[in-house]
Scaffold this motif. Structure first.
Motif, PDB file in Angstrom:
ATOM      1  N   GLY A  57       0.532  -1.177   0.503  1.00  0.00           N
ATOM      2  CA  GLY A  57      -0.261   0.252   0.212  1.00  0.00           C
ATOM      3  C   GLY A  57       1.228   1.401  -0.146  1.00  0.00           C
ATOM      4  N   LEU A  58       2.299   1.107   0.558  1.00  0.00           N
ATOM      5  CA  LEU A  58       2.666   1.910   0.982  1.00  0.00           C
ATOM      6  C   LEU A  58       3.534   2.695  -0.190  1.00  0.00           C
ATOM      7  CD1 LEU A  58       3.919   4.380   2.990  1.00  0.00           C
ATOM      8  CD2 LEU A  58       5.990   2.926   3.222  1.00  0.00           C
ATOM      9  N   LEU A  59       3.590   1.686  -0.848  1.00  0.00           N
ATOM     10  CA  LEU A  59       4.680   1.928  -2.654  1.00  0.00           C
ATOM     11  C   LEU A  59       4.073   2.252  -3.591  1.00  0.00           C
ATOM     12  CD1 LEU A  59       7.632  -0.949  -2.556  1.00  0.00           C
ATOM     13  CD2 LEU A  59       7.719   1.233  -2.126  1.00  0.00           C
ATOM     14  N   LEU A  60       2.657   1.895  -3.599  1.00  0.00           N
ATOM     15  CA  LEU A  60       1.280   2.015  -4.733  1.00  0.00           C
ATOM     16  C   LEU A  60       1.163   3.221  -4.444  1.00  0.00           C
ATOM     17  CD1 LEU A  60      -0.278   0.146  -6.519  1.00  0.00           C
ATOM     18  CD2 LEU A  60      -1.293   0.119  -5.712  1.00  0.00           C
ATOM     19  N   LYS A  61       0.252   4.098  -3.256  1.00  0.00           N
ATOM     20  CA  LYS A  61       0.228   5.142  -2.516  1.00  0.00           C
ATOM     21  C   LYS A  61       1.431   5.936  -3.729  1.00  0.00           C
ATOM     22  CE  LYS A  61      -1.789   8.095   0.643  1.00  0.00           C
ATOM     23  NZ  LYS A  61      -2.823   7.866   1.597  1.00  0.00           N
ATOM     24  N   GLY A  62       2.499   5.759  -2.903  1.00  0.00           N
ATOM     25  CA  GLY A  62       4.061   6.763  -3.373  1.00  0.00           C
ATOM     26  C   GLY A  62       3.668   6.931  -5.244  1.00  0.00           C
ATOM     27  N   GLY A  69       1.619  14.245  -9.484  1.00  0.00           N
ATOM     28  CA  GLY A  69       1.967  15.734  -8.264  1.00  0.00           C
ATOM     29  C   GLY A  69       2.181  15.980  -7.165  1.00  0.00           C
ATOM     30  N   TYR A  70       1.688  14.763  -6.063  1.00  0.00           N
ATOM     31  CA  TYR A  70       1.603  14.897  -4.626  1.00  0.00           C
ATOM     32  C   TYR A  70       2.714  13.691  -4.335  1.00  0.00           C
ATOM     33  CZ  TYR A  70      -2.916  15.802  -5.815  1.00  0.00           C
ATOM     34  OH  TYR A  70      -4.113  15.814  -6.135  1.00  0.00           O
ATOM     35  N   ARG A  76      -2.112  12.647   2.502  1.00  0.00           N
ATOM     36  CA  ARG A  76      -2.722  13.170   1.989  1.00  0.00           C
ATOM     37  C   ARG A  76      -4.406  12.099   2.425  1.00  0.00           C
ATOM     38  NH1 ARG A  76      -4.316  16.051  -1.521  1.00  0.00           N
ATOM     39  NH2 ARG A  76      -1.224  16.555  -1.400  1.00  0.00           N
ATOM     40  N   ASP A  77      -4.963  12.525   2.524  1.00  0.00           N
ATOM     41  CA  ASP A  77      -6.463  11.700   2.415  1.00  0.00           C
ATOM     42  C   ASP A  77      -7.139  12.053   1.439  1.00  0.00           C
ATOM     43  OD1 ASP A  77      -8.754  10.691   3.547  1.00  0.00           O
ATOM     44  OD2 ASP A  77      -9.438  12.895   4.092  1.00  0.00           O
ATOM     45  N   CYS A  78      -6.992  10.103   1.067  1.00  0.00           N
ATOM     46  CA  CYS A  78      -7.602   9.883  -0.570  1.00  0.00           C
ATOM     47  C   CYS A  78      -8.623  10.381  -1.078  1.00  0.00           C
ATOM     48  CB  CYS A  78      -7.161   8.402  -0.669  1.00  0.00           C
ATOM     49  SG  CYS A  78      -5.443   7.723  -0.086  1.00  0.00           S
ATOM     50  N   ARG A  79      -9.755  10.335   0.249  1.00  0.00           N
ATOM     51  CA  ARG A  79     -11.131  10.220   0.153  1.00  0.00           C
ATOM     52  C   ARG A  79     -12.198  12.007  -0.601  1.00  0.00           C
ATOM     53  NH1 ARG A  79     -13.515   5.624   1.375  1.00  0.00           N
ATOM     54  NH2 ARG A  79     -13.301   4.427   2.511  1.00  0.00           N
ATOM     55  N   PRO A  90      -7.034   3.953  -3.506  1.00  0.00           N
ATOM     56  CA  PRO A  90      -8.598   3.806  -2.765  1.00  0.00           C
ATOM     57  C   PRO A  90      -9.353   2.783  -3.271  1.00  0.00           C
ATOM     58  CG  PRO A  90      -8.668   5.759  -4.915  1.00  0.00           C
ATOM     59  CD  PRO A  90      -7.553   5.092  -4.260  1.00  0.00           C
ATOM     60  N   ARG A  91      -9.342   2.615  -5.104  1.00  0.00           N
ATOM     61  CA  ARG A  91     -10.058   0.952  -5.259  1.00  0.00           C
ATOM     62  C   ARG A  91      -9.693  -0.536  -4.776  1.00  0.00           C
ATOM     63  NH1 ARG A  91     -11.427  -1.110 -10.364  1.00  0.00           N
ATOM     64  NH2 ARG A  91     -12.861  -3.042  -9.833  1.00  0.00           N
ATOM     65  N   ALA A  92      -8.108  -0.537  -4.587  1.00  0.00           N
ATOM     66  CA  ALA A  92      -8.079  -1.138  -4.120  1.00  0.00           C
ATOM     67  C   ALA A  92      -7.740  -1.653  -2.955  1.00  0.00           C
ATOM     68  CB  ALA A  92      -6.450  -1.363  -4.009  1.00  0.00           C
ATOM     69  N   PHE A  93      -7.442  -0.862  -1.706  1.00  0.00           N
ATOM     70  CA  PHE A  93      -7.425  -0.677  -0.371  1.00  0.00           C
ATOM     71  C   PHE A  93      -8.434   0.038   0.207  1.00  0.00           C
ATOM     72  CE2 PHE A  93      -3.372  -1.466  -2.280  1.00  0.00           C
ATOM     73  CZ  PHE A  93      -2.627  -1.638  -1.360  1.00  0.00           C
TER      74      PHE A  93
END
Length: 349
Positions: A57-62, A69-70, A76-79, A90-93
């Motif tokens: 999750g950490l690597l994928l989100k990064g 551009g983040y 960061r709040d995904c929602r 968010p689709r995956a986790f």
């Protein structure tokens, strides 16, 4: 339930096993006798499979946040993100399901399982990570599976209990070496990678037990390889599972996956099907395993405590076994995407 009715019961409930499933295996090498149950910096214990999930999750989100551009992806709040609807993270986790106007948080469309391969050689051991992805989740496959190779090669562990590591001749900072992922076909073949390869729970279950007769009866052993969290009345965690509980929780899991990810038939179960299940005798050797893992996204500890070990069930009609074999592919109980509720099924001689 009379013996001649077993086959008809199988025909009535098998639609609940029609969910598509994509299965992959990543083989890797690491220190021999590496424990799948590891101690964290805060002194709590967690499962290696949960560490894999957290790192994924950490690597994928990064990576996904960087593409948009983040840089401050950890906070960061995904929602509330403007890219949330198109972003894979968010689709995956953090999947949701709309039911009668309400938005429900649901279990992710995948589970992980860790295993060992062969015998240790000169201090090294072969391992594998299996990932099963369910239902209409084709777009998850090409994102999650390749990234898992990077996760395994990048895993790190805290330098706690150094005396224990030394006594067992395990180097906690020694890296793992991951091979390319392979598809697990219903036959069990893992010789190639095919992202489009898809099977069903029913086909996978049919290939697992070998020559199982629906009209026969079997003594079986169900071994919970990671803790299960199954709540009973009063929201108290069950310390054992009767055969009826194991069967009904597996069916509930299938139906939830169908509802959330497949929109397919739920199957029909006659009353005598459940009445027979309630009469099956069992013997348990389960123990309570306490574990937790800190979630950066949620900012709190995730309780991974549950019951682990073997349970035996006697004179089980063969028509129940496809449900149990399929259940071993999707896990049962809570926190299945964290690796909990993983079990194997073996027919005893």
């Amino acid at each position: 339930m009379q013996p001649h009715s077993y086959t008809s019961h199988f025909d009535s409930y098998c639609p609940v096993l029609s969910t598509d499933i994509r299965r992959f295996r990543i083989s890797f090498e690491g220190p021999a006798y590496w424990p799948f149950f590891v101690r964290e910096v805060d002194g709590n214990y967690s499962w290696m499979v949960n560490r894999v999930r957290s790192r994924l999750g950490l690597l994928l989100k990064g990576r996904l946040c960087a593409e948009n551009g983040y840089q401050d992806f950890r906070d960061r709040d995904c929602r509330s993100c403007p890219h949330a609807e198109s972003c894979m993270y968010p689709r995956a986790f953090m999947p949701v399901f709309e039911n009668r106007g309400k938005i429900l948080n649901i279990s992710p469309a995948f589970v992980f399982r860790l295993g060992r391969e062969g015998q240790p050689q000169q201090g090294w051991q072969g391992y594998h990570l299996d990932v099963n992805i369910f239902g209409n989740a084709e777009d998850l496959v090409e994102e999650l599976v390749p990234e898992l190779c990077n996760v395994i090669s990048d895993l790190s562990f805290p330098a706690v209990d150094s005396e224990w590591w030394a006594q067992n001749q395990i180097d906690h900072i020694l890296p793992f070496a991951a091979a390319e992922p392979k598809s697990i076909l219903p036959s069990g073949d893992c010789s190639q990678l095919d992202y489009s390869s898809v099977s069903t729970l029913e086909a996978c279950a049919a290939a697992m037990p070998g020559e199982i007769q629906l009209d026969a009866s079997y003594d079986i052993e169900v071994r919970f390889e990671t803790p299960f969290q199954v709540m009973g009345e009063g929201r108290n965690m069950l310390r054992s599972l009767s055969f009826y509980e194991l069967l009904s929780r597996s069916v509930t899991r299938f139906r939830n996956i169908q509802r959330w990810y497949a929109n397919a038939e739920m199957g029909r179960f006659a009353p005598e099907f459940w009445e027979t299940a309630k009469k099956i005798e069992s013997r348990h050797c389960l123990s309570r395993m306490a574990a937790s893992r800190h979630s950066l996204r949620q900012g709190e500890n995730i309780d991974l405590t549950g019951m682990i070990g073997p349970a035996r069930y006697y004179s089980v009609p063969g028509c129940y076994l496809p449900i149990l074999y399929a259940g071993s592919l999707v896990h049962i109980g809570s926190k299945t995407s964290h690796g909990l509720g993983s079990f194997s099924v073996q027919c005893l001689k």
